[in-house]
Design a protein around this motif. Structure first.
Motif, PDB file in Angstrom:
ATOM      1  N   VAL A 140       0.850  -1.193   0.000  1.00  0.00           N
ATOM      2  CA  VAL A 140       0.000   0.000   0.000  1.00  0.00           C
ATOM      3  C   VAL A 140       0.882   1.239   0.000  1.00  0.00           C
ATOM      4  O   VAL A 140       1.666   1.452   0.923  1.00  0.00           O
ATOM      5  CB  VAL A 140      -0.931   0.018   1.234  1.00  0.00           C
TER       6      VAL A 140
ATOM      7  N   ALA B  91      -4.549   6.130  -1.936  1.00  0.00           N
ATOM      8  CA  ALA B  91      -3.444   5.175  -1.921  1.00  0.00           C
ATOM      9  C   ALA B  91      -3.546   4.242  -3.124  1.00  0.00           C
ATOM     10  O   ALA B  91      -4.559   4.208  -3.828  1.00  0.00           O
ATOM     11  CB  ALA B  91      -3.447   4.377  -0.629  1.00  0.00           C
ATOM     12  N   GLU B  92      -2.482   3.499  -3.334  1.00  0.00           N
ATOM     13  CA  GLU B  92      -2.458   2.506  -4.422  1.00  0.00           C
ATOM     14  C   GLU B  92      -1.861   1.219  -3.860  1.00  0.00           C
ATOM     15  O   GLU B  92      -0.961   1.254  -3.022  1.00  0.00           O
ATOM     16  CB  GLU B  92      -1.622   3.018  -5.588  1.00  0.00           C
ATOM     17  N   SER B  93      -2.382   0.096  -4.302  1.00  0.00           N
ATOM     18  CA  SER B  93      -1.920  -1.185  -3.781  1.00  0.00           C
ATOM     19  C   SER B  93      -1.630  -2.155  -4.921  1.00  0.00           C
ATOM     20  O   SER B  93      -2.356  -2.186  -5.925  1.00  0.00           O
ATOM     21  CB  SER B  93      -2.980  -1.796  -2.858  1.00  0.00           C
TER      22      SER B  93
ATOM     23  N   SER C  47      -4.719  -2.053   6.786  1.00  0.00           N
ATOM     24  CA  SER C  47      -3.972  -1.051   6.028  1.00  0.00           C
ATOM     25  C   SER C  47      -4.826  -0.355   4.966  1.00  0.00           C
ATOM     26  O   SER C  47      -4.377   0.621   4.364  1.00  0.00           O
ATOM     27  CB  SER C  47      -2.736  -1.684   5.380  1.00  0.00           C
ATOM     28  N   TYR C  48      -6.059  -0.814   4.760  1.00  0.00           N
ATOM     29  CA  TYR C  48      -6.959  -0.164   3.792  1.00  0.00           C
ATOM     30  C   TYR C  48      -7.979   0.732   4.492  1.00  0.00           C
ATOM     31  O   TYR C  48      -8.931   1.209   3.869  1.00  0.00           O
ATOM     32  CB  TYR C  48      -7.646  -1.227   2.931  1.00  0.00           C
TER      33      TYR C  48
ATOM     34  N   GLN D 132     -10.462   6.718   3.242  1.00  0.00           N
ATOM     35  CA  GLN D 132      -9.329   6.292   2.413  1.00  0.00           C
ATOM     36  C   GLN D 132      -9.845   5.560   1.186  1.00  0.00           C
ATOM     37  O   GLN D 132     -10.675   4.654   1.294  1.00  0.00           O
ATOM     38  CB  GLN D 132      -8.393   5.367   3.205  1.00  0.00           C
TER      39      GLN D 132
ATOM     40  N   THR E 190      -8.340   3.352  -1.910  1.00  0.00           N
ATOM     41  CA  THR E 190      -7.145   2.650  -2.370  1.00  0.00           C
ATOM     42  C   THR E 190      -7.421   2.060  -3.749  1.00  0.00           C
ATOM     43  O   THR E 190      -8.425   1.366  -3.943  1.00  0.00           O
ATOM     44  CB  THR E 190      -6.741   1.527  -1.406  1.00  0.00           C
TER      45      THR E 190
END
Length: 451
Positions: free
Chosen positions: A7, A106-108, A128-129, A146, A148
């Protein structure tokens, strides 16, 4: 946290409601009720929703941000802060023009389909997300979000909210409102069932408010006005997983329970054996067995939405907390016996029936009773199928999975993705418990058939 490379935070932006019309109030303040203050220092509520879609992030993000701003126009307190003024006997929620909601982008590169499956996952992978709610002793934002992105396969939306301000019903209404405005586009108007009611006079019980305020003020230190929430700690081997009871499963268990009651002359016509009672009874028994709880009394804490139960009833769109609860008690040795599910169902149904004798009386008794209990013998229920999260459509694809972050000795309930009337059950278990629970939960269903 999940491994850092899974993440990556791209941006932390802040989204505000649109500017108010000229001559409109620029500030909104309302006090907490005793229903709110009951949860003042409880764990924050954390959820994450996984959507699969091939729509590009360049389309998704602007639409999510714009519709979020429009939604906050109707949900101003969610952009505000919780404070406890020095000259006030209780906390207040305050929104001032310019207040904004923190939105992490965010990017995962994690396996999206693994994360959005019902398989057991390490708790820290899921957490974490979900964003953090950065609060101090004197000030706490009500909500943070958030988004993601999983390039080319999907995205997730996570939220954390202060339980001292809003309950699950209010947050589900907000999420449905955001999805509605995002899907409709433009400057659509919220439908009445998604428009929040802020009238605090519908809940007015000053005696109970005083009891709650004094309880917090006297906790640990004199005049303790801290609004810091409990931290939800998860051990390194905590795993989150989901299971489903279909409508047919629930009906089979219900018929079996009724047959056991009849056989043992325990049937009581005044007890309503609901889908909720059956699901909780089956899950509770499975947990007691897997946890190998020592002999003695165990308890199931049941949260109840009081909006329709107060006199007069409170509208379903009421913004804030309107929860109380009841406790089902049973002997652990009886729960692990051959009639365990029937015994659990009876205890749950009777607890709920007793709650109907007086919501406020139940609220007065609940907190002292919970405090007096041995906490490792208390199991908790989180969420509700009535939130209907799987109907939440932002216009970018169907929801694959709705997750709530829970702690040990809790389980969550939600509607089922297939829309066929089943219930999804979410668990937080230690790694060594997962295989035993999965085997017990799935194989045990074959035992509950009445021919």
């Amino acid at each position: 946290m999940a491994p850092a490379n899974l993440v990556k935070v791209i941006d932390i932006c802040r989204v505000a409601p649109p500017p108010p019309p000229p001559n409109s109030p620029t500030q909104m303040t309302f006090p907490l009720t005793f229903f709110d203050m009951y949860f003042l220092r409880s764990y924050p509520t954390q959820r994450v929703f996984f959507y699969d879609t091939t729509i590009l992030s360049e389309v998704i993000l602007p639409n999510l941000k714009h519709s979020l701003s429009l939604t906050l126009q109707q949900y101003l307190p969610l952009a505000g802060n919780l404070i406890w003024p020095t000259d006030s006997g209780k906390p207040i929620v305050q929104y001032v023009e310019g207040d904004k909601v923190s939105l992490t982008i965010a990017e995962s590169d994690a396996d999206f389909y693994c994360l959005s499956s019902n398989s057991f996952l390490e708790a820290n992978q899921v957490i974490s997300y979900v964003p953090y709610l950065c609060a101090s002793d004197t000030k706490a934002p009500v909500m943070a979000l958030q988004v993601t992105l999983f390039p080319k396969v999907g995205f997730s939306i996570g939220y954390v909210s202060h339980h001292g301000v809003v309950d699950g019903k209010t947050m589900s209404m907000f999420m449905h409102s955001w999805a509605f405005l995002c899907r409709k586009g433009g400057n659509s108007t919220l439908i009445p069932e998604l428009t929040p009611l802020y009238d605090r006079t519908v809940i007015h019980y000053p005696d109970l408010e005083s009891v709650c305020s004094n309880m917090w003020l006297k906790t640990n230190d004199p005049n303790n006005k801290s609004i810091v929430m409990q931290k939800m700690e998860t051990s390194a081997d905590t795993m989150f997983g989901k299971f489903q009871l279909t409508q047919a499963n629930i009906e089979n268990i219900k018929r079996w329970v009724e047959a056991q009651w009849k056989k043992k002359n325990q049937q009581q016509p005044s007890i309503h054996l609901s889908k909720f009672a059956i699901t909780c009874a089956y899950t509770w028994v499975c947990l007691v067995k897997v946890r190998q709880v020592k002999s003695g009394e165990v308890h199931l804490a049941i949260t109840v939405d009081c909006r329709a139960r107060l006199e007069p009833p409170v509208p379903s769109t009421y913004f804030g907390n309107c929860l109380s609860g009841c406790i089902a008690d049973a002997d652990s040795d009886e729960l692990v016996g051959e009639d365990g599910v029937a015994i659990a169902a009876k205890a749950i149904a009777e607890a709920i029936r007793g709650f109907g004798d007086g919501v406020l009386q139940g609220a007065k008794k609940l907190f002292p009773k919970l405090l007096s209990m041995q906490q490792d013998r208390v199991f908790n229920i989180v969420g509700s199928p009535h939130f209907a999260f799987y109907n939440m459509d932002f216009g970018f694809g169907r929801l694959r999975k709705a997750d709530v972050i829970i702690h040990d000795a809790s389980f969550s309930l939600s509607d089922s993705r297939d829309g066929m009337g089943g219930i999804e059950v979410g668990l937080a278990l230690r790694k060594h418990e997962t295989e035993a629970f999965a085997s017990l939960f799935t194989s045990g269903l074959d035992s509950y058939r009445v021919l």
